[in-house]
Write a protein that holds these residues in place. Structure first.
Motif, PDB file in Angstrom:
ATOM      1  N   THR A 174      -3.505   4.420   1.184  1.00  0.00           N
ATOM      2  CA  THR A 174      -4.031   4.212   2.556  1.00  0.00           C
ATOM      3  C   THR A 174      -4.268   2.641   2.273  1.00  0.00           C
ATOM      4  O   THR A 174      -4.551   2.068   1.416  1.00  0.00           O
ATOM      5  N   ARG A 175      -4.429   1.896   3.419  1.00  0.00           N
ATOM      6  CA  ARG A 175      -4.840   0.544   3.826  1.00  0.00           C
ATOM      7  C   ARG A 175      -5.852   0.119   3.334  1.00  0.00           C
ATOM      8  O   ARG A 175      -6.256  -0.633   2.523  1.00  0.00           O
ATOM      9  N   ALA A 209       0.819  -1.179  -0.174  1.00  0.00           N
ATOM     10  CA  ALA A 209       0.094   0.087  -0.060  1.00  0.00           C
ATOM     11  C   ALA A 209       0.828   1.151   0.194  1.00  0.00           C
ATOM     12  O   ALA A 209       0.569   2.109  -0.539  1.00  0.00           O
ATOM     13  N   LYS A 210       1.790   1.211   0.828  1.00  0.00           N
ATOM     14  CA  LYS A 210       2.901   2.347   0.893  1.00  0.00           C
ATOM     15  C   LYS A 210       3.577   2.614  -0.545  1.00  0.00           C
ATOM     16  O   LYS A 210       3.567   3.794  -0.901  1.00  0.00           O
ATOM     17  N   GLN A 224      -7.672   2.168   1.074  1.00  0.00           N
ATOM     18  CA  GLN A 224      -8.081   2.204  -0.283  1.00  0.00           C
ATOM     19  C   GLN A 224      -7.294   0.961  -0.883  1.00  0.00           C
ATOM     20  O   GLN A 224      -7.867   0.520  -2.005  1.00  0.00           O
TER      21      GLN A 224
END
Lengths: 256, 937
Positions: free
Chosen positions: A33-34, A27-28, A36
């Motif tokens: 964001t987690r 995600a990063k 999303q």
């Protein structure tokens, strides 16, 4: 085209998840964001639901319950060790047909009383491990078939006893001696039996058949009763001092 | 029809290794490798046999730790990642080995891994096992919950918990209770059968020598199970079949055509190539891809040829079968029954260590099914239905470890773990007995404590320490589990459970979700004391009825029961005697008699030390059972060590009764022993908050000898039981036989025959008395060390006709004599109290007593009796003659004495004793003792 590119990205994400990457990392990397990330991953998987492999991998990854950090609590990973547990005990364990292992501990409280009574520092007292052969004996402290005695260091806490006989029951005391050299037991062990070495001759015990879960009574009574290490005889039986006892103290011999 | 049976048993076990805290713990690979190399290939093998219609029977023990890991979501996920990496590596290897002899092998690995991954995803491993069970091909049994080596588990409770936790987990996964158990390491010890029976298990396995040394010897050798005395069946391993499969040297797995385990590309390939597939820290590991065959003894290895290996596996299966057929034919003849050959193996041998193992078994089962009709495979449960009876044998301790006993698990490398493990299990048992009604948090903490204890008990850790590879891991695991257990026990003990920490631990080791700590409860419920409002005294006395040596026994008995009548709870700790029970309640008094360990140093003074050590232990047991006392009451120096120790340990007030002093008894201190005893007496007075003394005389003596402040002691006379005294006044006086003739006047002495009682004064006075009173008859009741000396004295003075030494006589005879006597004489040289004088008074018999000690307090000269000078025969004779010559006056004094006896009524004495108690009983001292001692677990 755009759709295709998107598809490739998510396909790669799924592959990476399969290889053990975490959702947080990916995600990063994607700048999401987690929440999303999960949403778009789910959308992608709906599209490719025909492809069960990828779906399974993602499902599996979703099952990972915790981030590893919560376990980084030093109180979970204490590697200290104690040999002392503040108790009085002497335990015998069987190593093989002729070897026993003994470990023991004396509580500080008991140590203090013994030191006071014998008017000596603990480290100045003589200590011995005495191993008794108590096979078929109602042991009263004095009637063992044989006694092996080993001098031990005051701070020692375990001992291997070698060269014992197979098929015998043993019991041990750890203790000190009085000024006159008589043994005083401080700790007494459990009874253990060294395994038999030889085959038992067929004629030595009756052959007997029974059915599952209900062994015949004849055999049960042939089973030797466990030797009780503790004598219930009262002191009058074994003490020379009892004849000269006047109730509260000892009448000492004239030449004393 | 087949003539015999083969029971193939695979013991599938791995210790619980699950590390959510890190992705890279190497030991987790044990499971992953075993899935890929053993469990999946065995499932595939069984699948093929079922599909082909080949009948077979196989028995597998799936240990609870392995079951738990196979069912664990985290580990399943990690396994999928692992096998995916294996596939990737195989893919890369296919490219790298293109054009070499290894390409085909790489390709095979690729297919093998891919098939396994598909199968793993398609069906749970446990589901596959379930299906084989349903088809009747496979019997699944259990093992101890965490594979503890049961002979080294100390308590029956902890063994039972290991067994029940295992059985319940098995039932949860397979919907049926296991009928058999694989005892970890085949470790059996006498008595284990009782627990197996209690858990409803029917059979277990032992190593062959364990059966050989049974008593009596097995009539069918190892070819039939035997029953233990509890009726549990034991199947013995067949040494022949084991050797051929086990041994890496002489057995099949060492064959030159089989795959070489130690040549793995994880070690063979250059670092950069293999780096992505080994541990991130660069530690080389087994990847499972191996290209060489064993080839020979030396380092040189040839490429692996799957076809050759396959041929060898078929050949070896044939050989194995021929050997079994030979055995069965030979035994069938001898036994008159169908023999069973039991061939148990570690499951992980097949596939993991012996790569061709599953293939070999595939061949073997097919050959058994198709190629012959002598042997059939069978499960132990099936075999046990064949016959209605089996030989009963006692089995000794044995295991299948090196040497046959416990050499592996008990040696310098690992013996240090047992003191802690045994202590922990005893703590756990204590906890389970104690926590009857847990809060939800306590319940969770107790269950997690049980998990940590069981995990610490895994035999694997001791085994690894012995094996000397991965030792650090085993050491750490043992320490972690023990320390977590200890922390949980402390939390529960203090009633402060750190919920956050506990839930971390539950997530770290979520093994056995349905574990029930109550399995650790003792069979015989240990009664927990309910707190009561009654004040509670701990009474220490070295003697108590029926043990009666001096007057102390009777005194403590009476004081205790009268304290009970006044609303106190009394616990007496005393010495065991004869057949008297170790614990009993007498007239409301709780009596605890302690066994005194021997050898005890052979002298009374050391015996007293031993008694005190045992008393302290007994008191700790009471404490553990929930007893809390308000104060301690000690009687005489014999209990000083215990009184002092418990006073300090529990922070309780101590009251002591000094019945006599060493100084008084010996008229001074003359020897080292007397000095020691006197010192111990002083110590008791020093440690006590209050001292009870029976007379003013004793008070003066004790204050003087021990420099005791006067306000520290209370004088409370000894009591006399009114019921006991009533005996003397009822019924008719009987005739004087056999003690004296009609017309003779009995002059009575009652007491122990010791110097301090002054009997010799009486005998010395006899001639003078006889001169005045010829009908006098001296009756001396009692026994003691002076008996012989006194008899001689009587003979020397030719008084045999006039003096009778009766020795010990029963109470009712003694009481009769007290009533018959014309006068009772107590010529003591030293007498702290002299209760027997009161008994004479109760019998309304005139008394003559020495002006000494307590006797002096009791008698007021010429009012309620007469006094004499101690040790003075003239004085004694004078007073006796006066009494006998003035019967009316004597009778009047006796009446006066009788009427004043209520002073010594025990009800009164008990009340006075309680007053003394109340001077030192601090409110809340009971709570204090709980705080200062902490929880003794």
């Amino acid at each position: 085209m755009v759709v295709l590119k998107e598809f490739d990205i998510w396909r790669e994400v799924v592959l990476k998840l399969e290889q053990g990457a975490t959702q947080a990392e990916l995600a990063k990397q994607l700048g999401l964001t987690r929440g999303q990330f999960r949403y778009r991953l789910r959308k992608f998987l709906e599209q490719v639901s025909a492809e069960p492999e990828a779906a399974a991998a993602v499902e599996a990854v979703e099952m990972v319950p915790e981030p590893t950090e919560i376990f980084h609590d030093p109180a979970l990973w204490d590697e200290s060790w104690s040999r002392k547990w503040n108790r009085n005990r002497l335990v015998l364990m069987v190593k093989d047909t002729s070897t026993l292992f003994a470990y023991w501990e004396v509580q500080e409280q008991r140590k203090a009383i013994i030191c006071e009574h014998f008017e000596s520092d603990w480290n100045e007292l003589p200590f011995y491990l005495q191993v008794y052969d108590v096979t078929d004996v109602w042991f009263d402290g004095y009637n063992a078939h044989s006694v092996h005695r080993f001098r031990t260091h005051p701070e020692a806490d375990h001992w291997y006893i070698h060269s014992l006989s197979p098929g015998r029951k043993y019991l041990a005391d750890w203790g000190t001696t009085s000024l006159s050299g008589q043994f005083f037991a401080i700790l007494r062990s459990n009874v253990v039996e060294t395994p038999r070495l030889e085959q038992v001759p067929q004629n030595q015990a009756p052959i007997c058949f029974g059915s599952l879960h209900s062994a015949p009574t004849a055999t049960r009574s042939a089973f030797p009763q466990p030797t009780t290490p503790f004598s219930v005889q009262f002191i009058t039986d074994k003490h020379s001092w009892i004849e000269s006892f006047d109730g509260y103290t000892l009448k000492e011999k004239e030449n004393d | 029809m087949e003539k015999g049976y083969l029971a193939l048993v695979l013991h599938a076990h791995l210790p619980y290794v699950r590390h959510p805290e890190s992705e890279h713990v190497l030991e987790e690979r044990w499971l992953f490798e075993a899935i890929t190399e053993t469990y999946m290939p065995l499932i595939q093998m069984m699948q093929r046999l079922v599909e082909d219609g080949t009948d077979f029977r196989l028995t597998m023990s799936l240990t609870p730790t392995l079951l738990s890991m196979l069912n664990d979501p985290l580990l399943k996920t990690r396994y999928l990642n692992h096998i995916t990496r294996c596939i990737e590596l195989a893919e890369k290897e296919m490219e790298r080995t293109a054009g070499t002899p290894f390409h085909r092998l790489a390709e095979e690995y690729y297919h093998k891994f891919s098939l396994i991954r598909d199968a793993f995803r398609e069906k749970e491993i446990l589901q596959s096992f379930r299906e084989f069970v349903q088809l009747g091909k496979l019997e699944l049994i259990t093992s101890a919950a965490t594979h503890a080596f049961l002979p080294f588990v100390m308590t029956e409770e902890a063994i039972y918990a290991q067994l029940m936790t295992a059985i319940e987990l098995h039932e949860r996964h397979f919907n049926q209770r296991p009928r058999g158990i694989w005892l970890p390491e085949c470790g059996y010890r006498p008595g284990l059968d009782r627990l197996l029976k209690k858990c409803g298990l029917e059979y277990f396995f032992i190593d062959s020598h364990g059966l050989k040394q049974s008593k009596p010897g097995p009539v069918f050798g190892g070819y039939s199970p035997v029953l233990t005395p509890e009726g549990i069946a034991a199947f013995a391993r067949d040494p022949g079949s084991s050797e051929q499969v086990w041994s890496s040297k002489t057995g099949y797995p060492g064959d030159v055509d089989y795959r070489e385990y130690y040549r793995d590309i994880g070690y063979d390939l250059d670092f950069e190539t293999i780096r992505p597939f080994i541990h991130p820290d660069g530690i080389r590991i087994h990847t499972g891809m191996k290209y060489y065959r064993i080839t020979g003894q030396n380092e040189h290895k040839e490429p692996y040829n799957p076809d050759w290996a396959r041929e060898k596996a078929a050949l070896h299966a044939g050989h194995f079968l021929d050997e079994r057929i030979r055995q069965v034919l030979e035994q069938k003849e001898k036994m008159g029954r169908s023999p069973v050959v039991v061939a148990p193996f570690d499951a992980e041998l097949f596939g993991h260590w012996w790569y061709e193992g599953p293939m070999w078994m595939d061949f073997l089962l097919r050959k058994i099914h198709y190629d012959q009709d002598v042997i059939q495979t069978i499960t132990p449960s099936e075999y046990l239905t064949l016959y209605s009876d089996y030989q009963v044998c006692e089995l000794g301790f044995s295991s299948w470890g090196r040497g046959g006993y416990s050499d592996v698990w008990l040696r310098g490398e690992n013996d240090w773990i047992y003191p802690a493990l045994h202590h922990c299990e005893q703590q756990m048992v204590h906890l389970a007995n104690k926590i009857q009604d847990p809060s939800p948090a306590e319940e969770r903490a107790c269950n997690q404590a049980a998990r940590e204890l069981m995990l610490a008990q895994s035999s694997d850790w001791a085994f690894i320490m012995d094996n000397k590879t991965m030792v650090d891991y085993a050491v750490k695991r043992t320490k972690h589990h023990v320390n977590r257990f200890q922390r949980l026990v402390r939390m529960i003990g203090h009633g402060q459970i750190d919920d956050e920490w506990l839930s971390k631990l539950e997530r770290l080791n979520p093994i056995f979700p349905d574990i029930n700590y109550r399995h650790y409860r003792s069979e015989h419920a240990i009664s927990r004391v309910q707190p009561s409002d009654r004040p509670k005294v701990l009474m220490l006395s070295w003697e108590f009825p029926p043990l009666t040596i001096g007057g102390l026994s009777r005194h403590v008995y009476d004081l205790s029961r009268y304290l009970v009548r006044q609303g106190w709870e009394v616990h007496v700790i005393t010495t065991e005697t004869g057949n008297a029970p170790h614990t009993e309640e007498i007239e409301g008094v709780h009596v605890h008699r302690v066994h005194v360990l021997k050898p005890d140093g052979g002298e009374f003074i050391h015996w007293v030390l031993q008694l005190n050590l045992m008393m302290i232990d007994a008191c700790h047991t009471l404490f553990d059972a929930g007893h809390r006392f308000d104060l301690i009451h000690a009687h005489d120096w014999m209990v000083t060590y215990a009184a002092k120790t418990l006073k300090h340990e529990w922070g309780l007030p101590l009251v002591s009764t000094i019945h006599a002093t060493e100084h008084g008894r010996n008229n001074g201190i003359h020897t080292d022993l007397q000095r020691k005893i006197s010192h111990i007496e002083w110590q008791l007075t020093y440690e006590s908050s209050r001292i009870i003394l029976c007379s003013q005389y004793m008070k003066r003596e004790v204050e003087q000898i021990f420099s005791l402040p006067p306000d520290k002691s209370d004088v409370i006379p000894n009591g006399v039981d009114p019921d006991q005294l009533r005996v003397f006044r009822e019924g008719n006086p009987a005739d004087q036989e056999p003690y004296a003739a009609d017309g003779e006047s009995i002059i009575l002495f009652v007491g122990r025959l010791v110097r301090e009682k002054g009997v010799h004064t009486l005998i010395d006075a006899a001639p003078q008395i006889l001169a005045e009173i010829p009908e006098a008859k001296f009756v001396i009741v009692g026994s003691g060390p002076l008996m012989d000396e006194l008899n001689n004295k009587v003979r020397e003075q030719c008084l045999q006709e006039k003096v009778l030494l009766t020795g010990f006589i029963p109470d009712h005879e003694r009481n009769r004599l007290l009533r018959l006597a014309k006068v009772a004489v107590f010529p003591s040289l030293y007498e702290p109290f002299g209760i027997v004088a009161l008994e004479a008074m109760a019998a309304c018999t005139p008394v003559v007593v020495s002006e000494v000690g307590g006797l002096g307090d009791v008698v007021d000269h010429e009012r309620n009796g007469r006094k004499m000078w101690p040790g003075n025969p003239d004085s004694l004779a004078d007073q006796v003659i006066q009494t006998l010559k003035n019967p009316e006056q004597a009778q009047q004094m006796a009446q006066t004495a009788l009427s004043e006896l209520s002073r010594y009524d025990w009800n009164q004495i008990a009340r006075m004793t309680i007053e003394t108690y109340l001077k030192v009983w601090k409110p809340g001292s009971r709570e204090q003792s709980i705080v200062t001692s902490g929880e003794r677990v």
